[in-house]
Design a protein around this motif. Structure first.
Motif, short mmCIF file in Angstrom:
data_model
loop_
_atom_site.label_atom_id
_atom_site.label_comp_id
_atom_site.label_asym_id
_atom_site.label_seq_id
_atom_site.Cartn_x
_atom_site.Cartn_y
_atom_site.Cartn_z
N GLY A 105 -2.67 -5.97 0.28
CA GLY A 105 -3.44 -4.75 0.12
C GLY A 105 -4.59 -4.87 -0.84
O GLY A 105 -4.65 -5.79 -1.66
N VAL A 123 0.84 -1.19 0.00
CA VAL A 123 0.00 0.00 0.00
C VAL A 123 0.88 1.25 0.00
O VAL A 123 0.59 2.23 -0.70
CB VAL A 123 -0.96 -0.04 1.22
N LEU A 147 -6.69 3.01 -0.74
CA LEU A 147 -5.79 1.88 -0.48
C LEU A 147 -6.03 1.38 0.93
O LEU A 147 -6.12 2.17 1.87
CB LEU A 147 -4.34 2.32 -0.63
#
Length: 151
Positions: A112, A17, A104
């Motif tokens: 992620g 992320v 995100l």
């Protein structure tokens, strides 16, 4: 009455992320070097990273060059979200409103998720919702993810 709505797509990412957020927050001009569907980008007003700055972009949508301008509307570093508005150029001939948000989220296992949200309003009822832009985002994001994993 013109058509308005929200489209979104969410999928898992292989890169972290933090790498994703860093690319879009701190290294946005590098995106045109990473993604072949973005042949041109430059600053129109301001700089690459400041809220309110305007950039010129050319994207390849449905196999043809599409021009537009983009402005950063919000950046939330703690939530890892960025919102942009897109306007003018070829895009502006179809959409009165075109707002793109990237969210995100890191999962407990360290992997992620990325979610792209398009809020739009077409200029008239003959214009389709921006499915081709969502497809562009989906394909480009997967290409970017591969690059970030290797970086």
């Amino acid at each position: 009455m013109a058509l308005a709505g929200i489209l979104s797509i969410e999928f898992g990412i292989k890169a972290t992320v933090d790498k994703w957020f860093n690319l879009f927050h701190k290294n946005l001009p590098h995106l045109q070097n990473v993604c072949e569907r973005i042949p041109k980008a430059d600053v129109h007003e301001g700089d690459w990273h400041t809220i309110g700055s305007v950039k010129n972009w050319t994207f390849i949508i449905d196999g043809k060059p599409t021009t537009l301008k983009e402005r950063i509307e919000t950046i939330d570093e703690s939530k890892k979200t960025i919102t942009w508005s897109f306007f003018d150029g070829d895009l502006g001939q179809q959409y009165k409103v075109f707002i793109l948000t990237m969210e995100l989220n890191e999962k407990d296992d360290g992997s992620g998720l990325i979610k792209w949200i398009i809020e739009f309003e077409v200029v008239d009822e003959n214009i389709e919702p921006p499915y081709s832009y969502l497809d562009f985002i989906n394909k480009s994001a997967k290409h970017v993810d591969d690059h970030l994993v290797d970086a």
